[in-house]
Design a protein around this motif. Structure first.
Motif, PDB file in Angstrom:
ATOM      1  N   THR A 109       7.207 -11.683   0.378  1.00  0.00           N
ATOM      2  CA  THR A 109       6.223 -10.637   0.587  1.00  0.00           C
ATOM      3  C   THR A 109       6.717  -9.373  -0.100  1.00  0.00           C
ATOM      4  O   THR A 109       7.918  -9.185  -0.285  1.00  0.00           O
ATOM      5  CB  THR A 109       5.978 -10.372   2.084  1.00  0.00           C
ATOM      6  OG1 THR A 109       4.879  -9.463   2.237  1.00  0.00           O
ATOM      7  CG2 THR A 109       7.205  -9.776   2.757  1.00  0.00           C
ATOM      8  N   CYS A 159      -3.945  -4.620  -6.366  1.00  0.00           N
ATOM      9  CA  CYS A 159      -3.837  -5.678  -5.356  1.00  0.00           C
ATOM     10  C   CYS A 159      -5.208  -6.299  -5.081  1.00  0.00           C
ATOM     11  O   CYS A 159      -6.156  -5.603  -4.705  1.00  0.00           O
ATOM     12  CB  CYS A 159      -3.252  -5.132  -4.058  1.00  0.00           C
ATOM     13  SG  CYS A 159      -3.073  -6.391  -2.766  1.00  0.00           S
ATOM     14  N   TYR A 161      -5.780  -8.483  -2.754  1.00  0.00           N
ATOM     15  CA  TYR A 161      -5.786  -9.043  -1.394  1.00  0.00           C
ATOM     16  C   TYR A 161      -5.811  -7.968  -0.308  1.00  0.00           C
ATOM     17  O   TYR A 161      -5.598  -8.271   0.866  1.00  0.00           O
ATOM     18  CB  TYR A 161      -4.565  -9.957  -1.217  1.00  0.00           C
ATOM     19  CG  TYR A 161      -4.537 -11.061  -2.247  1.00  0.00           C
ATOM     20  CD1 TYR A 161      -5.256 -12.234  -2.068  1.00  0.00           C
ATOM     21  CD2 TYR A 161      -3.821 -10.910  -3.438  1.00  0.00           C
ATOM     22  CE1 TYR A 161      -5.259 -13.238  -3.019  1.00  0.00           C
ATOM     23  CE2 TYR A 161      -3.815 -11.907  -4.398  1.00  0.00           C
ATOM     24  CZ  TYR A 161      -4.528 -13.066  -4.188  1.00  0.00           C
ATOM     25  OH  TYR A 161      -4.531 -14.055  -5.150  1.00  0.00           O
ATOM     26  N   ASP A 162      -6.036  -6.714  -0.705  1.00  0.00           N
ATOM     27  CA  ASP A 162      -6.098  -5.610   0.258  1.00  0.00           C
ATOM     28  C   ASP A 162      -4.834  -5.571   1.126  1.00  0.00           C
ATOM     29  O   ASP A 162      -4.890  -5.302   2.319  1.00  0.00           O
ATOM     30  CB  ASP A 162      -7.345  -5.754   1.138  1.00  0.00           C
ATOM     31  CG  ASP A 162      -7.621  -4.501   1.962  1.00  0.00           C
ATOM     32  OD1 ASP A 162      -7.338  -3.407   1.468  1.00  0.00           O
ATOM     33  OD2 ASP A 162      -8.093  -4.637   3.112  1.00  0.00           O
ATOM     34  N   ALA A 163      -3.694  -5.846   0.482  1.00  0.00           N
ATOM     35  CA  ALA A 163      -2.438  -5.977   1.228  1.00  0.00           C
ATOM     36  C   ALA A 163      -1.533  -4.763   1.130  1.00  0.00           C
ATOM     37  O   ALA A 163      -0.390  -4.806   1.580  1.00  0.00           O
ATOM     38  CB  ALA A 163      -1.677  -7.210   0.730  1.00  0.00           C
ATOM     39  N   THR A 173       2.968  -2.093   2.822  1.00  0.00           N
ATOM     40  CA  THR A 173       2.388  -3.416   2.594  1.00  0.00           C
ATOM     41  C   THR A 173       2.118  -4.155   3.902  1.00  0.00           C
ATOM     42  O   THR A 173       2.752  -3.892   4.918  1.00  0.00           O
ATOM     43  CB  THR A 173       3.316  -4.281   1.719  1.00  0.00           C
ATOM     44  OG1 THR A 173       4.591  -4.409   2.364  1.00  0.00           O
ATOM     45  CG2 THR A 173       3.523  -3.657   0.349  1.00  0.00           C
ATOM     46  N   ASP A 174       1.181  -5.076   3.830  1.00  0.00           N
ATOM     47  CA  ASP A 174       0.808  -5.913   4.971  1.00  0.00           C
ATOM     48  C   ASP A 174       1.281  -7.336   4.680  1.00  0.00           C
ATOM     49  O   ASP A 174       0.731  -8.022   3.819  1.00  0.00           O
ATOM     50  CB  ASP A 174      -0.710  -5.884   5.152  1.00  0.00           C
ATOM     51  CG  ASP A 174      -1.190  -6.638   6.382  1.00  0.00           C
ATOM     52  OD1 ASP A 174      -0.468  -7.562   6.824  1.00  0.00           O
ATOM     53  OD2 ASP A 174      -2.287  -6.332   6.876  1.00  0.00           O
ATOM     54  N   VAL A 176       0.976 -10.013   6.283  1.00  0.00           N
ATOM     55  CA  VAL A 176       0.015 -11.058   6.616  1.00  0.00           C
ATOM     56  C   VAL A 176      -0.930 -11.305   5.438  1.00  0.00           C
ATOM     57  O   VAL A 176      -1.247 -12.448   5.099  1.00  0.00           O
ATOM     58  CB  VAL A 176      -0.789 -10.685   7.880  1.00  0.00           C
ATOM     59  CG1 VAL A 176      -1.864 -11.725   8.154  1.00  0.00           C
ATOM     60  CG2 VAL A 176       0.148 -10.556   9.078  1.00  0.00           C
ATOM     61  N   LYS A 177      -1.368 -10.239   4.801  1.00  0.00           N
ATOM     62  CA  LYS A 177      -2.315 -10.353   3.683  1.00  0.00           C
ATOM     63  C   LYS A 177      -1.630 -10.612   2.347  1.00  0.00           C
ATOM     64  O   LYS A 177      -2.216 -11.203   1.447  1.00  0.00           O
ATOM     65  CB  LYS A 177      -3.150  -9.076   3.585  1.00  0.00           C
ATOM     66  CG  LYS A 177      -4.090  -8.836   4.756  1.00  0.00           C
ATOM     67  CD  LYS A 177      -4.897  -7.567   4.543  1.00  0.00           C
ATOM     68  CE  LYS A 177      -5.876  -7.318   5.677  1.00  0.00           C
ATOM     69  NZ  LYS A 177      -6.660  -6.078   5.466  1.00  0.00           N
ATOM     70  N   CYS A 178      -0.402 -10.161   2.210  1.00  0.00           N
ATOM     71  CA  CYS A 178       0.304 -10.268   0.924  1.00  0.00           C
ATOM     72  C   CYS A 178       0.590 -11.728   0.567  1.00  0.00           C
ATOM     73  O   CYS A 178       1.066 -12.503   1.399  1.00  0.00           O
ATOM     74  CB  CYS A 178       1.620  -9.492   0.986  1.00  0.00           C
ATOM     75  SG  CYS A 178       2.606  -9.588  -0.520  1.00  0.00           S
ATOM     76  N   VAL A 179       0.295 -12.095  -0.683  1.00  0.00           N
ATOM     77  CA  VAL A 179       0.570 -13.458  -1.155  1.00  0.00           C
ATOM     78  C   VAL A 179       1.713 -13.483  -2.166  1.00  0.00           C
ATOM     79  O   VAL A 179       1.964 -14.491  -2.810  1.00  0.00           O
ATOM     80  CB  VAL A 179      -0.693 -14.089  -1.786  1.00  0.00           C
ATOM     81  CG1 VAL A 179      -1.819 -14.181  -0.783  1.00  0.00           C
ATOM     82  CG2 VAL A 179      -1.127 -13.314  -3.027  1.00  0.00           C
TER      83      VAL A 179
END
Length: 271
Positions: A109, A159, A161-163, A173-174, A176-179
């Motif tokens: 992440t 981004c 993924y809205d992360a 950063t998030d 959960v959303k981060c790929v």
């Protein structure tokens, strides 16, 4: 006489048309022949791999897109674990096609090594194009800390993924959303975003290499390189390099002693 001339013209016309048609047929045959001789053979393995990739074409793997990445994988020039958007199941299938096992099952992440934002002083009022890249191109940005987040959202804009968000002037950063696509890592002009394992417990939220006095005059939250965290760590999992702590994550147990002892509170617990 006129009839004779007409017959000659028609005959000449037919001859010209026949010659042109023959040349056209010859060129068509040559084109077909050349195309067959120069045709690039499609590697079925590449197509299979490409179908399994996420198709994000984000470039986080270091290649122009998924097609190039698939080709590199088939040629043994890349590692499938570097693709963030592709799910584990698909990665495992790709590894099977390549006759390999996944080199790592550690999920990554993006994390931002900065704790400044509104707590970091401005050295001037910036007026210009929006974005951290534009800001950084003018005297290294408007922040008093030369290493700190400029907070103008270039990472947010790339981004998919809205992360990542700008909170109190600094990027956050998030997980959960981060790929872990890596686009924000590449976009940040200060190079303070890093892909780290999701299972880590603590983060050094500062990137300044300056000495303590210079840090305190620029940022209320910056690391002063005092070394208290390294001395307090029971696992010797922290090294001070260029006035900045570096966590050796394969030694870190997540006891949070470093975070508790840090006088500047720039070592954060990751929940």
């Amino acid at each position: 006489m006129n009839n004779l001339l007409a017959d000659i013209n028609i005959t000449a016309l037919i001859t010209v048309i026949s010659i042109v048609a023959a040349i056209a047929v010859l060129f068509a045959a040559l084109i077909v022949l050349v195309s067959r001789l120069t045709a690039v053979k499609t590697d079925e393995k590449v197509e299979q791999i490409k179908d399994l990739l996420s198709g994000a074409n984000c470039g986080g793997c270091g290649f122009a897109g998924c097609a190039d990445f698939a080709k590199a994988l088939a040629e043994g020039k890349a590692d499938v674990s570097t693709c963030g958007p592709t799910d584990k199941e698909s990665k495992a299938k790709i590894a099977a096609i390549l006759g390999k096992s996944l080199s790592s099952d550690i999920e990554l992440t993006a994390k931002v090594h900065c704790n400044g934002g509104i707590s970091c002083a401005d050295k001037f009022d910036y007026v210009g194009n929006v974005g951290c890249v534009s800001k950084n191109s003018f005297a290294g940005g408007n922040k008093a800390c030369a290493y700190g987040c400029l907070g103008d959202g270039t990472c947010v804009s790339v981004c998919d993924y809205d992360a990542i968000k700008i909170i109190n002037g600094v990027a956050k950063t998030d997980a959960v959303k981060c790929v872990a696509c890596g686009k924000c890592v590449k976009a940040c002009p200060k190079r303070i975003i890093e892909l780290l394992p999701k299972n880590i417990k603590v983060l050094i939220a500062c990137s300044s290499l300056c000495r303590g006095k210079d840090v305190t005059s620029a940022c209320k939250n910056g690391c002063i390189g005092c070394g208290i965290c390294a001395k307090a760590c029971p696992e010797n999992a922290i090294e001070i390099v260029d006035n900045l702590p570096r966590i050796v994550y394969n030694k870190c147990t997540g006891c949070l002693t470093c975070a508790e002892k840090c006088p500047r509170k720039c070592i954060h617990e990751i929940k």
